[in-house]
Scaffold this active site. Structure first.
Site, PDB file in Angstrom:
ATOM      1  CG  ASP A   1      -2.545  -2.447  10.401  1.00 52.90           C
ATOM      2  OD1 ASP A   1      -2.406  -2.839  11.585  1.00 52.90           O
ATOM      3  OD2 ASP A   1      -1.598  -2.381   9.594  1.00 52.90           O
TER       4      ASP A   1
ATOM      5  CG  ASP B   1       2.414  -2.864   9.330  1.00 48.99           C
ATOM      6  OD1 ASP B   1       2.082  -1.675   9.335  1.00 48.99           O
ATOM      7  OD2 ASP B   1       2.334  -3.606  10.307  1.00 48.99           O
TER       8      ASP B   1
ATOM      9  CB  THR C   1       5.098   1.664  12.523  1.00 48.29           C
ATOM     10  OG1 THR C   1       3.959   0.983  12.958  1.00 48.29           O
ATOM     11  CG2 THR C   1       6.301   1.216  13.297  1.00 48.29           C
ATOM     12  CB  THR C   2       5.801   4.074   8.045  1.00 42.17           C
ATOM     13  OG1 THR C   2       5.572   2.675   7.951  1.00 42.17           O
ATOM     14  CG2 THR C   2       6.793   4.495   6.994  1.00 42.17           C
TER      15      THR C   2
END
Lengths: 559, 535
Positions: free
Chosen positions: B396, B58, B91-92
């Protein structure tokens, strides 16, 4: 049984805690050891008050402190956060990953190396005949970086909590705002509450929570949020709080901004922590030089100063675990049993509702029959807090006195009645105005000195902490190899002496945070306090001050 | 420079040096996270100095673990983490997108374009892309009975980027069922009503959905039943322990007898409370095979436990505060704060209550409840880091299902949206921009491709081949995404690869904002200020 849950928040609090648990571990060890002095047989002390019995998945029994310790990420040194007893089948072999069949990248920090002392615990260095205890003691004196470097205790897997904040620089974690920020958005409180519940749920009847907080920086905010949760969830459990500081936190601030930040932090911290605890005891001196000649402490070593504070906190906690022996607990080994609720009631619940108490210690305590000291041993106290005024005129003072392993003369331990007589003598002769309900607890067991205790005793100290007359005054300080135990005497007092301490914080909050155009008002906003909340904190502090003002009932505002 | 006068220690970087510093930081961060993206990314195992292990794929977790020092990187990381806080994922992607925007800008700036033009172009492109997203998204009709298949596809898309396929697919059903279980019509979904519980188990990696509740404690009396069927559940917040602090006023007893009396009086009050519970139990259970379970938020001391055990009641103490709410949602009844006026209506119901013991840990399962509006996802794993990673993935997954229900829309995944949006920008938007702002639009459009490119790269495919064949498909008017096994174009709709609309929207929104801010930095001053804090 009346259990205590211990909470340690912040690095210096964990240093103190490390010594504290070493003492307990030493006591447990001596009680089992047939070769030890019978005074350590300890059948009047119930260690289950502080410890819990557990069971691992493998079916092995464990006996661990009922403790939650909160520190910054990386502050555990060589210790794993899940402890060593409940070892899971983790392997850092990347091919063992069960949740991902694709590529695995391993990023490993260099494993930290254990020092000689820790090696001897884990039996890695046991076989090496070239390493003696002397070397281990010396290595501890030389190089201590983490509190775990000198800890000999096994902790439960739920005890050690590392606080990590993505944006937090724990090197500069020096104010309340930083602490509030680190808690934002994370699940830290959720996890901490769960862990605390684990320990509390298994208790049949919790007597109280003993909490040590390093309140010189952001950890103060962490603690106050945790304590607020505790106050909500466990309404009637009293909280005895030590707010501790190391000598470095007193380094003079040169810049004005820094100065304001610090004084506002101190004010906010006192206000918040006192809101959520039942009794608060500030501990921490800028220099421990004042304890000479009975101790020679190096101020620049947290390893040293924390040992002194831990000794005092240990001494105070002794009567919390005397086994009940009928309504008036009196055995030949101990007298004056007390629980956390009671000591709080004595100090903060009677004459004055002052909840900030002063901790005094005398260590090693002089022998009772010391002719050279006609004022009695009560004159040997040193206060462990700062900004303490005079209370010789204070008629409303409350105090609680605790003696651990007092010596009668030479290296002979005194009996319970001898201790009682000597103390009463001091009061009877009028050598000291007796504060009204003062409480005396006596435990015959002295403070045991474990191997990882710093060398802070002067050369004139004997094996039992007595003063040796025929010793040269000069020489290297003595440590755990020369001294087995010391008598310790502590006192908690609630008196007008604490007024300057509170006053200073109140005035700073007023001057820097509340008055029109105050320079720190923006800072408080940055920390997330609205105007109402700042006003509440001011009101709270002023209320704490008002109780020292005899005419306070008449006037509603005492500024 | 004037700052030198004010603070001789200040270190000043001029315009181009400042720009390159920020660009390099953005690229650096991108490089670190790049390998994470997608179902073929690498998982990262972090081993601490004391041997503690953390396993993560993550971006969010990784960013938090990295202890970033560079101020630009911190700014980007903060944006990315904020993205996760608000929508649970992406996020990535955010970090990659910002990094790529900076990379594309660098090229233009090196050729002499002023950053201002790029920033203007970004703004135009951003607005156009958001409009395009509105048209491109696939609406999902939620209604009273949402289409489970589409929810599953969204959840699966998310989970497969965190866990390997078999595990991800197993969790997909669990997660969709959990969200549907707690969903109440007309109300926002409160994911806290899904309890996530874990157990450490030697060899097992297993997750299951418990319709009902799993509590992480058990009864504290040897005579209480370990298993009971047909149970009334009393959820309460009443102290059932003798509490000395209430009689603190009588602290100094003049003699032992007086003290005993005080204690007895106080004890009697507690006993009376216990008796009221027992009375209710007798009323509703006697003569039937029904059982009675008390779950209390406050303490229950041994004498009270004794009384309850003798009456055949199972009692649990110190329940989690949030479980009080969950219990009522799961079993019915109400949480009571006093034992006065107890009636049968206060009670909930569970078909089965049983205890499970693992070493010193006890678990109480409350199952077979009637209309559960709260449930538990129980994760089993052999060690803490595996459990933690599954837990993160579950969180998630839950967020993605919740987002879908709230967005009432999804977006085709596997890079399809990015390729389509780029085409739209180049074909239709670029020419509407004035002068050199066109360069900004173009940079933005190219930066979008970072997602399909990285997916291809992580799958070991040739990036250019993949992009070209994807663009061909789109030029012919078909929406295509990337098959990460073969590199061929696929129809994400057919394959069931869907991303969250709100996550995409936010990436497009926040990426250019941060990139623009960074591009417009023309001086970096290091003056000993703590750069970790936002101003």
């Amino acid at each position: 049984m009346r259990e205590i849950v211990t909470i340690q928040v912040g690095d210096f609090a964990n240093f103190i805690g490390s010594h504290f648990w070493n003492f307990q571990d030493e006591l447990l060890g001596l009680a089992e050891d047939d070769g030890a002095d019978p005074i350590f047989k300890n059948n009047f002390m119930d260690m289950d008050v502080l410890y819990r019995t557990g069971l691992t998945h493998q079916g092995a029994y464990t006996y661990c402190p009922r403790l939650i310790s909160i520190g910054s990420q990386g502050s555990l040194g060589t210790l794993s956060s899940s402890g060593s007893l409940y070892g899971d089948s983790s392997s850092s072999d990347a091919t063992d990953t069960l949740t991902w069949k694709g590529a695995v990248t391993k990023l490993a920090e260099n494993p930290r190396e254990k020092n000689l002392f820790l090696k001897s615990l884990s039996e890695e260095g046991e076989d090496d005949p070239n390493i003696e205890d002397k070397d281990r003691v010396q290595c501890l004196e030389r190089d201590i970086k983490f509190w775990s470097d000198f800890s000999k205790v096994h902790f439960h897997s739920k005890s050690l909590y590392e606080l990590n904040g993505a944006w937090t620089d724990f090197q500069n974690f020096d104010n309340f705002g930083d602490g509030k920020e680190v808690l934002l958005g994370g699940l830290h409180m959720e996890e901490l509450n769960d862990r605390l519940r684990f320990f509390v749920e298994e208790c049949d009847h919790v007597q109280g929570i003993q909490c040590t907080v390093d309140d010189s920086g952001g950890f103060s905010a962490v603690a106050s949020e945790f304590l607020e949760n505790i106050a909500d969830d466990y309404t009637n459990i009293p909280v005895l709080l030590y707010s501790v500081r190391d000598t470095f936190s007193y380094t003079d601030a040169t810049k004005q901004r820094k100065l304001i930040t610090r004084s506002l932090h101190d004010a906010v911290s006192l206000s918040k922590l006192s809101t959520y605890s039942s009794l608060i005891v500030p501990v921490g001196l800028p220099s421990l030089g004042g304890l000479a000649p009975s101790l020679c402490v190096r101020d620049e070593k947290n390893f040293h100063s924390s040992a002194v504070y831990a000794s005092a906190i240990h001494s105070i906690s002794a009567p919390f675990r005397f086994k009940p022996a009928g309504p008036i607990s009196n055995t030949t080994y101990a007298a004056g049993s007390l629980d956390i609720g009671e000591i709080i009631h004595i100090l903060a619940g009677q004459n004055r509702q002052n909840m900030v108490a002063i901790l005094d210690v005398s260590m090693p305590a002089p022998s009772l029959s010391d002719k050279a000291n006609p004022g009695g041993i009560l004159n040997s106290f040193h206060a462990l807090g700062t900004e303490i005024g005079d209370d010789s005129e204070d008629l409303y003072m409350d105090e609680s006195l605790i003696l651990n392993g007092a010596l009668f003369s030479g290296a002979d331990w005194a009996s319970v009645s001898q201790v009682k007589d000597s103390i009463c003598n001091v009061y009877d002769k009028g050598l000291r105005a007796k504060p009204r309900p003062s409480h005396l607890s006596i435990s015959l067991t002295p403070l045991p000195i474990p191997l990882p205790f710093p060398s802070i005793f002067p050369t004139t100290t004997g094996r039992r902490g007595e003063i040796l007359a025929d010793q040269p005054l000069e020489g290297p300080p003595k440590g755990s190899l020369e001294v087995e135990s010391v008598p310790v005497m502590t006192r908690l007092r609630s008196s007008i002496s604490i007024k300057p301490f509170i006053e200073c914080r109140y005035n700073n909050l007023l001057r820097h945070g509340m008055l029109r155009g105050a320079k720190g008002a923006g800072l408080l906003r940055d920390w997330g306090f609205g105007k109402d909340e700042v006003d509440d904190m001011g009101e709270h502090l002023s209320k704490m001050l008002r109780i020292f003002n005899p005419s306070s009932e008449m006037t509603s505002d005492s500024d | 420079m004037s700052i030198r006068v004010l603070n001789p220690n200040a270190e000043v970087l001029n315009k181009s040096a400042a720009l390159h510093m920020t660009i390099n930081a953005a690229k650096g961060l991108q490089d670190v996270l790049k390998s994470n993206l997608g179902p073929k990314g690498t998982i990262k195992m972090l081993v601490g100095g004391a041997g503690d292990i953390k396993l993560t794929k993550d971006g969010n977790t990784l960013l938090k673990e990295m202890q970033i020092q560079n101020p630009t990187a911190i700014m980007i990381a903060r944006t990315a983490v904020a993205q996760d806080d608000s929508s649970g994922d992406g996020t990535t992607s955010t970090v990659l997108f910002i990094g790529e925007l900076m990379k594309q800008s660098e090229r233009c700036i090196d050729e002499g374009t002023h950053p201002r033009f790029l920033v203007d172009g970004f703004e135009i492109a951003k607005r156009a892309t958001l409009e395009f997203l509105e048209k491109f998204k696939t609406p999902v009709v939620i209604g009273d009975t949402p289409d489970k298949e589409i929810l599953k596809m969204v959840a699966r898309t998310t989970l497969r980027t965190k866990l390997y396929e078999v595990l991800a697919d197993q969790l997909t059903d669990i997660i969709v069922n959990a969200v549907l279980c707690i969903r109440k019509p007309e109300e926002a979904i409160d994911l806290f009503m899904v309890e996530i519980m874990h157990m450490r188990h030697k060899f097992d990696v297993d997750t299951r959905l418990v319709e009902g509740l799993v509590l992480d404690h058990g009864s504290r009396h040897p005579d209480m039943k370990r298993r009971a069927e047909n149970c009334y559940i009393l959820t309460c917040n009443v102290s059932l322990e003798y509490d000395k602090s209430e009689i603190n006023a009588g602290f100094f007893y003049s003699n032992a007898e007086q003290r005993e009396k005080m204690v007895a009086a106080e004890r009697r009050q507690v006993d009376q409370r216990v008796m009221k519970i027992i009375e209710l139990k007798e009323k509703v259970c006697s003569g039937t095979d029904k059982n009675f379970v008390v779950i209390n938020q406050k303490g229950i001391d041994p004498p009270s436990l004794d009384l309850l055990a003798r009456a055949g009641i199972i009692a649990l103490r110190r329940a989690k505060r949030r479980n009080m709410e969950r219990l009522v949602l799961a079993c019915g009844g109400e949480a009571v704060n006093s034992v006065d006026d107890l009636t049968e209506d206060c009670l909930g119901w569970a078909g089965l209550v049983y205890e499970h013991v693992l070493g010193e840990e006890k678990y109480t399962f409350v199952e077979q409840v009637k209309n559960p509006l709260s449930c538990t996802i129980l994760i089993k794993g052999p060690n803490d880091h595996t459990i933690a990673q599954i837990k993160d993935a579950v969180r998630d997954g839950l967020r993605s299902v919740k987002n879908t229900i709230e967005d009432e829309a999804v977006v085709l995944g596997a890079g399809a949206f990015e390729v389509a949006a780029r085409k739209h920008l180049l074909d239709n938007v670029k020419r509407t921009a004035k002068g050199r702002a066109q360069l900004g639009v173009e940079a933005f459009a190219d930066a979008l491709l970072v997602i399909p490119k990285t997916l291809a790269e992580n799958s070991g495919l040739d990036t250019q081949d993949v992009i070209v064949s994807l663009q061909n498909e789109h030029d012919q008017g078909t929406v295509a995404g990337l098959n990460h096994h073969t590199g061929d174009p696929i129809d994400p709709q057919m394959e069931g690869i869907f991303d969250n609309y709100s996550v995409k929207r936010q990436i497009i929104n926040s990426g250019p904002v941060i990139a623009s801010q960074l591009l417009l930095v023309d001086e970096v001053i290091r003056a000993g200020r703590n750069m970790r804090k936002p101003a």
